[in-house]
Each structure stands twice: as structure tokens, then as C-alpha cells.
Enzyme design. Structure first.
Site, PDB file in Angstrom:
ATOM      1  N   TYR A 202       0.774  -1.239   0.112  1.00  0.00           N
ATOM      2  CA  TYR A 202       0.126   0.062  -0.195  1.00  0.00           C
ATOM      3  C   TYR A 202       0.914   1.269  -0.030  1.00  0.00           C
ATOM      4  O   TYR A 202       0.673   2.140  -0.878  1.00  0.00           O
ATOM      5  CB  TYR A 202      -1.064  -0.130   1.322  1.00  0.00           C
ATOM      6  CG  TYR A 202      -1.930   1.104   1.565  1.00  0.00           C
ATOM      7  CD1 TYR A 202      -3.323   1.216   0.697  1.00  0.00           C
ATOM      8  CD2 TYR A 202      -1.578   2.292   2.080  1.00  0.00           C
ATOM      9  CE1 TYR A 202      -4.072   2.139   1.126  1.00  0.00           C
ATOM     10  CE2 TYR A 202      -2.548   3.442   2.330  1.00  0.00           C
ATOM     11  CZ  TYR A 202      -3.536   3.274   1.455  1.00  0.00           C
ATOM     12  OH  TYR A 202      -4.515   4.433   1.626  1.00  0.00           O
ATOM     13  N   LYS A 206       1.526   4.372  -2.830  1.00  0.00           N
ATOM     14  CA  LYS A 206       1.157   5.705  -2.564  1.00  0.00           C
ATOM     15  C   LYS A 206       2.265   6.583  -3.007  1.00  0.00           C
ATOM     16  O   LYS A 206       2.401   7.782  -3.249  1.00  0.00           O
ATOM     17  CB  LYS A 206       0.705   5.890  -1.161  1.00  0.00           C
ATOM     18  CG  LYS A 206      -0.785   5.311  -0.644  1.00  0.00           C
ATOM     19  CD  LYS A 206      -1.863   5.965  -1.706  1.00  0.00           C
ATOM     20  CE  LYS A 206      -3.156   5.411  -1.358  1.00  0.00           C
ATOM     21  NZ  LYS A 206      -4.100   5.945  -2.215  1.00  0.00           N
TER      22      LYS A 206
END
Length: 330
Positions: A202, A206
Site C-alpha cells: 500500500y 502511494k
């Protein structure tokens, strides 16, 4: 055992104190900008922060296209926005960011039916717990959170370039995260399964959004389109359901009450999409409605170029198509 209980107690107290401080320092977008005659697309605009962003744009008079891969959620989200704002210019379209075919279909329809695109908010994302490859051969988290948004943005650029004008640029907003700070770009293992912890993957996605904004800014070279990233903060949204409905519900409740509600979390994206000064910069990072700074790796020119080239390859574009996408629609 006593030591563990003591540790949990102290950690809980610190978390609550930090949360209360956070609640008292949350900043709201102050822009009064009217969006009559403007068009905005919000991915993931049918729940969580995306729904609040889309609702805000609609309340300002914009034509708002909300996109998600779920018919029921999309239908209900559109209905909610219209009921809250009285704006009937709200359209729901299916968009699955884990599918190149879906992204291309969505983009093609937009280019054929829309005369302008003033704002694109790449808000859609998934959390942890999805360690598998999509049909396109990419890690699901990476494709939904980064590669899909990359392809969507590139394909919609001709309409954004057509719309943007000097002093009134079209705007792209990428929803990054504080977890970009733990992100790395490892080209050998970027889509590898059973390799990354979910939270690491994750964070990687980002960070890639930050690098994308940095590189696209250079390639646009002041062509009346700006792209910036936002860190919404710790927000209580349905994204935490990825760890299970019970634990996810607890986490969501905690973040909503001690950090940010989805409405509060949406404020920085709204600010970057509307604020005059925010429209004067590109390739930048905003937090709490203020210009901030991503971690240094997010501005690495060499890595940004490599990521751009790898992204183009993975989403199956060729250089001629990319060149055409960097030209405004006639």
C-alpha cells in the site's frame, strides 16, 4: 502479562491524546469557488472521502461524474449526492481500475461525450489483504491504487489539456497517504506476490502516485494542467473493511472519532482542486489544506523516469499513443 497490559494502556492513552490534538487541528477548505459550467470526475466517488468530495463539487454546481466498479454502490452514491445538493448533473459510470479494458472503455466514453474536464480526482483505492495478480498481470493493490490511476490520467489528458487555460488550469488530484513514507520503488519486485506485507505494498503504491505527479509535471511543461498529491490524514472510511468487518469497524470508528471523518479527510483534496494558489503549483504535496512536502524519494528524477517507463509498459501503451495523449483534443 502485567507489562503487556501496561504497554497497551499507555499506548491507548497516547493514541487518544494524539487523536484529540488532531481533531482540534483539522483544517477545512475555505474556497467559495463556484463550479457552474465545470466538469469533474471523482474515482471512488460513491463512498468514503470520494463521496464527500463529489458532493462538495455538486453543491458548487459542477457536473460530476462519479466512478466505481459496483452498480449498487454507484447508483446509491449518485442518488445520495443529488438528494443532498439538488444538482441533477451527477452521472455514475462503471470503472474498474484493476482492469485495463474497463479503464480504456471509461476513458473512451468520456472523450466522446464530454466537452470539457476541469477536475480529475484520483481518489479510488484499496487497502491490504489483496495479494493476487489481476488479469493484466499486475499486483491488485498496485494496479488499483497506482497503475490504474496512471493509465486513466494519461488517457484523459487530451480533454484536460483542451479545458485548461492560462490562469485557470485543469487540475488532477492524486490521493496519496502518510504511508507513502514507508514506500519503496523496487522495479524487480514491484508486482511480486508473497513478497510484500500488505501495508508495505500500500505504501509503495502511494509513493508511486507522488513520483507520477513529479514526472508528469515535467512532461506537461506548463501546458495549463497541474497535478498535485494530497495526504488526507488518518480517516475512518470503509477501506479498513479489508481486515474484516469487525476489526475494520473498530478501526473506522476510532479514526472517525479521534482523527478524521470522511468529510474532514476530503478537505485537502477539495482545497487542492479549488484553491487559487494550489492551482499555481504542480508536482507538489499537500497536507491539511497546506503545501507540504513528501519524502525526498518522491522527487527523485531518475526513479520517476524509470517508473514512468515501467508504468507505460505494464499498462500496455506505446510511445506514439503517449505522445498523442500529451496533445490537447482539437
Amino acid at each position: 502479562m502485567l507489562g503487556l497490559i501496561y504497554f497497551i494502556f499507555i499506548t491507548s492513552i497516547v493514541a487518544v491524546l494524539v487523536g484529540l490534538w488532531q481533531k482540534n487541528t483539522n483544517v477545512l477548505c475555505k474556497s467559495k469557488k463556484n463550479l457552474e459550467g465545470k466538469t469533474a470526475i471523482v474515482t471512488g466517488g460513491t463512498s468514503g472521502m470520494g463521496l464527500r468530495i463529489a458532493t462538495d463539487f455538486a453543491s458548487r454546481g459542477a457536473k460530476v461524474i462519479v466512478a466505481c466498479p459496483f452498480i449498487d454502490e454507484g447508483t446509491n452514491g449518485r442518488k445520495h449526492i443529488i438528494e443532498r445538493t439538488g444538482n441533477e448533473k451527477v452521472i455514475f459510470k462503471l470503472l474498474d481500475l484493476s482492469s485495463i479494458t474497463s479503464i480504456r472503455k471509461f476513458s473512451s466514453e468520456i472523450l466522446q461525450t464530454e466537452e470539457r474536464l476541469d477536475i480529475l480526482v484520483n481518489n479510488a483505492g484499496v487497502g491490504i489483504g489483496f495479494d493476487y495478480l489481476t488479469k493484466d498481470g499486475m499486483n491488485f493493490i498496485m494496479q488499483v491504487n497506482y497503475f490504474g490511476s496512471f493509465l486513466l490520467t494519461i488517457l484523459l489528458l487530451p480533454l484536460l489539456l483542451k479545458t485548461g487555460k492560462p490562469g485557470e488550469p485543469a487540475r488532477i488530484v492524486n490521493t496519496s497517504s502518510v504511508l507513502h513514507n514507508i514506500g519503496v520503488v523496487d522495479f524487480t519486485n514491484i508486482n511480486r506476490l508473497n513478497y510484500w506485507y500488505g501495508i508495505q505494498c500500500y505504501g509503495n503504491s502511494k509513493l508511486c502516485l507522488v513520483l507520477f505527479a513529479h514526472e508528469l509535471t515535467k512532461r506537461l511543461n506548463n501546458k495549463n494542467v497541474v497535478i498535485n498529491c494530497v495526504d488526507p490524514g488518518a480517516v475512518g472510511t470503509p477501506i479498513f473493511n479489508c481486515v474484516g468487518w469487525f476489526l475494520g469497524g473498530i478501526i473506522t470508528y476510532f479514526f472517525k472519532n479521534f482523527f478524521k471523518t470522511p468529510w474532514e479527510g476530503a478537505q485537502t483534496a477539495i482545497h487542492v482542486a479549488l484553491d487559487k494558489k494550489a492551482g499555481e503549483v504542480s508536482g507538489q504535496f499537500f497536507k491539511n489544506c497546506k503545501l507540504s512536502r513528501a519524502k525526498q524519494a518522491g522527487y527523485d528524477d531518475k526513479i520517476a523516469v524509470q517508473l514512468w517507463e515501467e508504468s507505460i509498459r505494464l499498462v500496455k501503451m506505446d510511445q506514439d499513443e503517449v505522445y498523442q495523449c500529451l496533445q490537447p483534443l482539437s
